[in-house]
Structures are given as C-alpha cells and as structure tokens.
Design an enzyme around this catalytic site. Structure first.
Site, PDB file in Angstrom:
ATOM      1  N   ASP A  64       1.984 -27.817 -32.216  1.00 44.24           N
ATOM      2  CA  ASP A  64       1.407 -28.939 -31.479  1.00 44.24           C
ATOM      3  C   ASP A  64       0.091 -28.478 -30.855  1.00 44.24           C
ATOM      4  O   ASP A  64      -0.412 -27.395 -31.174  1.00 44.24           O
ATOM      5  CB  ASP A  64       2.397 -29.436 -30.413  1.00 44.24           C
TER       6      ASP A  64
ATOM      7  N   TYR B  72       3.074 -45.693 -27.055  1.00 43.00           N
ATOM      8  CA  TYR B  72       3.319 -45.433 -28.486  1.00 43.00           C
ATOM      9  C   TYR B  72       4.711 -45.924 -28.897  1.00 43.00           C
ATOM     10  O   TYR B  72       5.584 -45.149 -29.284  1.00 43.00           O
ATOM     11  CB  TYR B  72       3.161 -43.951 -28.804  1.00 43.00           C
TER      12      TYR B  72
ATOM     13  N   SER C 104      -6.515 -45.552 -26.295  1.00 44.58           N
ATOM     14  CA  SER C 104      -7.259 -44.491 -26.974  1.00 44.58           C
ATOM     15  C   SER C 104      -8.649 -44.961 -27.393  1.00 44.58           C
ATOM     16  O   SER C 104      -9.628 -44.269 -27.168  1.00 44.58           O
ATOM     17  CB  SER C 104      -6.495 -44.021 -28.206  1.00 44.58           C
TER      18      SER C 104
ATOM     19  N   TYR D 251       5.345 -31.207 -36.938  1.00 45.88           N
ATOM     20  CA  TYR D 251       5.626 -30.618 -35.625  1.00 45.88           C
ATOM     21  C   TYR D 251       7.082 -30.857 -35.216  1.00 45.88           C
ATOM     22  O   TYR D 251       7.831 -29.920 -34.918  1.00 45.88           O
ATOM     23  CB  TYR D 251       4.695 -31.183 -34.533  1.00 45.88           C
TER      24      TYR D 251
ATOM     25  N   GLU E 104      11.876 -34.308 -28.260  1.00 39.96           N
ATOM     26  CA  GLU E 104      10.638 -33.990 -28.972  1.00 39.96           C
ATOM     27  C   GLU E 104       9.840 -35.249 -29.321  1.00 39.96           C
ATOM     28  O   GLU E 104       8.619 -35.244 -29.292  1.00 39.96           O
ATOM     29  CB  GLU E 104      10.942 -33.183 -30.237  1.00 39.96           C
TER      30      GLU E 104
ATOM     31  N   THR F 118       2.963 -36.973 -24.539  1.00 41.47           N
ATOM     32  CA  THR F 118       3.455 -37.358 -23.223  1.00 41.47           C
ATOM     33  C   THR F 118       3.860 -36.103 -22.451  1.00 41.47           C
ATOM     34  O   THR F 118       4.456 -35.201 -23.023  1.00 41.47           O
ATOM     35  CB  THR F 118       4.671 -38.301 -23.364  1.00 41.47           C
TER      36      THR F 118
ATOM     37  N   CYS G 278      -1.648 -20.670 -20.670  1.00 35.85           N
ATOM     38  CA  CYS G 278      -2.796 -20.802 -21.579  1.00 35.85           C
ATOM     39  C   CYS G 278      -3.262 -22.262 -21.576  1.00 35.85           C
ATOM     40  O   CYS G 278      -3.236 -22.959 -22.585  1.00 35.85           O
ATOM     41  CB  CYS G 278      -2.407 -20.345 -22.985  1.00 35.85           C
TER      42      CYS G 278
ATOM     43  N   CYS H 147      -0.622 -13.615 -18.134  1.00 37.22           N
ATOM     44  CA  CYS H 147      -0.181 -13.953 -19.489  1.00 37.22           C
ATOM     45  C   CYS H 147       0.560 -12.777 -20.134  1.00 37.22           C
ATOM     46  O   CYS H 147       0.041 -11.658 -20.166  1.00 37.22           O
ATOM     47  CB  CYS H 147      -1.376 -14.343 -20.354  1.00 37.22           C
TER      48      CYS H 147
ATOM     49  N   LEU I 149       6.253 -45.923 -21.533  1.00 35.98           N
ATOM     50  CA  LEU I 149       6.068 -44.600 -22.124  1.00 35.98           C
ATOM     51  C   LEU I 149       4.936 -44.584 -23.157  1.00 35.98           C
ATOM     52  O   LEU I 149       4.316 -43.546 -23.391  1.00 35.98           O
ATOM     53  CB  LEU I 149       7.378 -44.154 -22.785  1.00 35.98           C
TER      54      LEU I 149
ATOM     55  N   CYS J 249      -4.569 -10.800 -27.258  1.00 38.28           N
ATOM     56  CA  CYS J 249      -5.439 -11.985 -27.356  1.00 38.28           C
ATOM     57  C   CYS J 249      -6.896 -11.587 -27.566  1.00 38.28           C
ATOM     58  O   CYS J 249      -7.521 -10.968 -26.697  1.00 38.28           O
ATOM     59  CB  CYS J 249      -5.301 -12.830 -26.085  1.00 38.28           C
TER      60      CYS J 249
ATOM     61  N   ARG K  54      17.119 -28.830 -22.321  1.00 37.29           N
ATOM     62  CA  ARG K  54      17.394 -27.444 -22.675  1.00 37.29           C
ATOM     63  C   ARG K  54      18.796 -27.019 -22.262  1.00 37.29           C
ATOM     64  O   ARG K  54      19.150 -25.848 -22.378  1.00 37.29           O
ATOM     65  CB  ARG K  54      16.353 -26.519 -22.019  1.00 37.29           C
TER      66      ARG K  54
END
Length: 379
Positions: free
Chosen positions: A146, A90, A325, A128, A45, A51, A200, A210, A88, A216, A33
């Site tokens: 996501d 995948y 998985s 996404y 991303e 992850t 959340c 929140c 990591l 909500c 960021r």
DNA sequence: AATGCGGGGGG
DNA sequence: CCCCCAGCATT
C-alpha cells in the site's frame, strides 16, 4: 530508475529480525488484531483502504456486530449494509464486499479461500488486499503493498519511480517479495504498515527511533525528504448547486434518492440543481441583499417548473462546501418559507419527517445540510 | 494508462 | 487558504 537489490541472505535475515522484533514490542492494539480470522482481516483491510485507522475502529466494531459472519454479510439487507458504511466513503467497497460474500457462500462453502489465486478472484480484492488477507490470515508469503509500504521501500532503497503510476507497484513488489519474511509474512507486512504510519511518516519521519534505519539508503544520505517521488494530482474542479429544502403541510421534508451509479450512488440528499458559477454568484448576492430580490431568485431558480407558482418566498439557510477527489461542491442551501402540499413527489423522492432522517443513508454533504437546517430551526 | 470514487488530518 | 494521506473497478 531503481538500483539493484544487492543484499546478502544474512542481511535480509537481520533486517527481518530487527523489523519483527520492533513490531512485537510496539505493534498497535487494534480490534482486528485480536485474531487472524480471515473474515475480520478482510473487513478491516477493505475499510482501511483510503481510510485512517482511528476512523475505521468504530465502523469495524459495529460492522462485526451487525454482520458477524460471511453468510450474514451475503444475506444482509442493502439499506442496512449501506448504513453500516455511512460516512466512510467509497461506498462501492461495501457493495463489492457483499458481492464477494455471495461468491464465497456459493463457490467456497462459505469460507474465505486460502490460496492467493482464489482470494484475488473475489470482487473488491486487488493485489494489496489479497496480499494482506493471504499473509495475515493464511501465512502466505505474499507482499501487501500500500502507500505506507511504498513510502518505506522508496526510502529504504532510494527508489525514484513515481508511486502514482500503476506500473510502479511491480517494481516495489519485486523488492518486497525478495526481502520479506517467509516464516512470518503476516507480521512482516503489518510491521511495515505500522512503521509507515508511526515512524516512516510522509513528512518529518522519526528516523532516530526507526528499527531499520541502518538499512535505509535515504537515511544514510539524509535524503528521506526526497522520497517517495509522486506526481502532483489535479485540483478539484468546482461545481455549483442549489439544494432546495421543501417542507409540506404535515411538516415533512422532501428527500431524493440519487441514481444507482456514479457519485454517492443510491444515497439520499435534499433535491439539488446544478447551476453555473455565474448563477451561483448571482443567487448568493441576491439572497444576501433584500426581500425584493426573492421574486427574481424564484424565477431564476426554477427548481420545480410545475410548482413555480408556489415558490413565493425563499430563504438562504447557509452554504455547504465539500471536497471530493476531483470535485469541489459549492451548495447554496435554500428553504421555502411557505409550506407546499403533501402530495406530488417524483418516484425517487419521499416526504420524510426530521426524526426519521436517521433511517436514511446520508453522504457527508447532506449531513452538513441537515446540520444547517436543524440550526435554523432552533433560531 | 487514465479516470472515477469519499473523506480525513494538519500547517 | 494550502498541503498531505490512496486501492480497486472500469474503460
């Protein structure tokens, strides 16, 4: 299934304002960021798919050091690339990313395209990730939906659609598209992700703190624990293996490269042979009892028919279990106590010294097996 | 629409 | 031991 979105323009504006104000105060300080450079956004991303943030941070920093630009990623050595991703999971993510980097160099002048259609055309970038890159790096008013965002919105509007179903994403797309900030889409999407990660949460959400609790529906009706609705996944299927640790006369160990497709493609492990549950149980029993059983074990094992003559004694070093998985691996880690000759290995195999192991890309199960081997050598 | 693809955390 | 966390490509 889903109720109509009946918010006024004024309510949408207040909702966005409240969420963005919270984000600007509370946003997490994360390496990616520091800027909205499209390449950094892209790498982060992709890494963040499936992850967690704390896991990604060191990988991200090292990746940007090793491959500072899209062009360097496109030209990267394959082994180094996989090494950057080691542990990591995948691993097709990083292969697809290099594929896309080459497309960007060839087709888009080395720069991430700034329109959503071209972004989505790149390998490994789906709805996404495309929305995340588009909104964060180029301020495009695209949703980035996501699991976090689906959880937040399922509670916000009491949406009962099963989030495990592919078609459900379209329902959420409509809701997010209609309620998201058009002027700060990147911060809005990141605010939703942070909210889902810190407030959340899946269990025991912190509704009192929140910033959007007053919007909500689930909070108002004390129903947050009923959302999101999600079909349970199948249990992992158990599979049984014997991993054979062979040491040659020079003290090198036999490693084997896995096939180029399927699970853990192109990664290195000790040679493994799948056995039935019955064989697995029988072998672990046999190892646990006495030396007299080792001959029987060797016969049952038959890891290398050619070298069966040389299998005179074997030792169980330990057991590794690892859950993927859909599969759960049970591995008996077995060492030959006698050396074998230093020639004679298959095309996909190499004799490797222990201090060279770090040059090879190991998946987690193999890392666990190496730990067992090292521990046994210290005894 | 269903499946394959890793690895982590917490109770 | 159990539970939870999940995008994208392929078929």
């Amino acid at each position: 299934m889903s109720e109509e979105l009946a918010w006024t323009q004024e309510k949408k504006a207040r909702f966005q304002e409240d969420l963005l104000t919270w984000y600007h105060l509370e946003k997490r300080d994360l390496p990616w960021r520091e800027s909205t450079d499209p390449y950094r956004v892209w790498v982060s991303e992709i890494m963040l798919q499936q992850t967690q943030v704390v896991t990604v941070i060191p990988y991200f920093n090292r990746f940007m050091e090793w491959f500072p630009t899209i062009e360097e990623l496109a030209n990267a050595n394959e082994d180094k690339l996989l090494k950057a991703w080691e542990g990591l999971g995948y691993y097709s993510r990083v292969r697809n990313m290099q594929h896309a980097a080459k497309e960007i160099v060839e087709t888009f002048d080395g720069k991430m395209p700034s329109n959503i259609v071209d972004i989505l055309s790149l390998k490994g970038i789906g709805p996404y990730t495309g929305g995340a890159i588009g909104s964060i790096a180029f301020s495009l008013p695209e949703p980035a939906i996501d699991g976090n965002v689906m959880r937040v919105y399922s509670r916000l509007f009491c949406l009962s659609d099963d989030i495990a179903l592919p078609k459900t994403r379209k329902v959420f797309d409509k809701y997010v598209r209609e309620t998201m900030s058009q002027t700060e889409p990147g911060d809005f999407n990141q605010a939703l992700m942070d909210l889902g990660a810190t407030i959340c949460t899946p269990t025991k959400p912190s509704c009192q703190t929140c910033p959007i609790k007053n919007y909500c529906e689930a909070y108002k009706t004390d129903m947050t624990s009923s959302y999101p609705v999600k079909k349970k996944k199948e249990k992992a299927k158990p599979l049984y293996y014997v991993a054979n640790i062979l040491k040659n006369d020079n003290g090198a160990f036999l490693l084997e490269k896995r096939p180029s497709d399927g699970l853990l493609a192109d990664m290195w492990t000790f040679p493994m042979k799948e056995v039935t549950k019955e064989e697995y149980d029988g072998l672990s029993q046999a190892y646990d009892t006495v030396e007299t059983s080792t001959k029987m074990v060797a016969e049952q094992l038959s890891l290398y028919d050619d070298e069966k003559e040389s299998i005179k004694d074997k030792q169980l070093l330990g057991i590794v279990t690892h859950i993927f998985s859909h599969r759960k691996w049970h591995i008996l880690v077995v060492a030959d106590t006698l050396s074998v000759s230093a020639d004679n290995c298959l095309n996909n195999q190499e004799w490797v010294y222990l201090d060279e192991f770090s040059q090879y890309v190991f998946p987690k199960p193999q890392q666990k097996m190496v730990d067992i081997l090292k521990k046994s050598m210290n005894n």
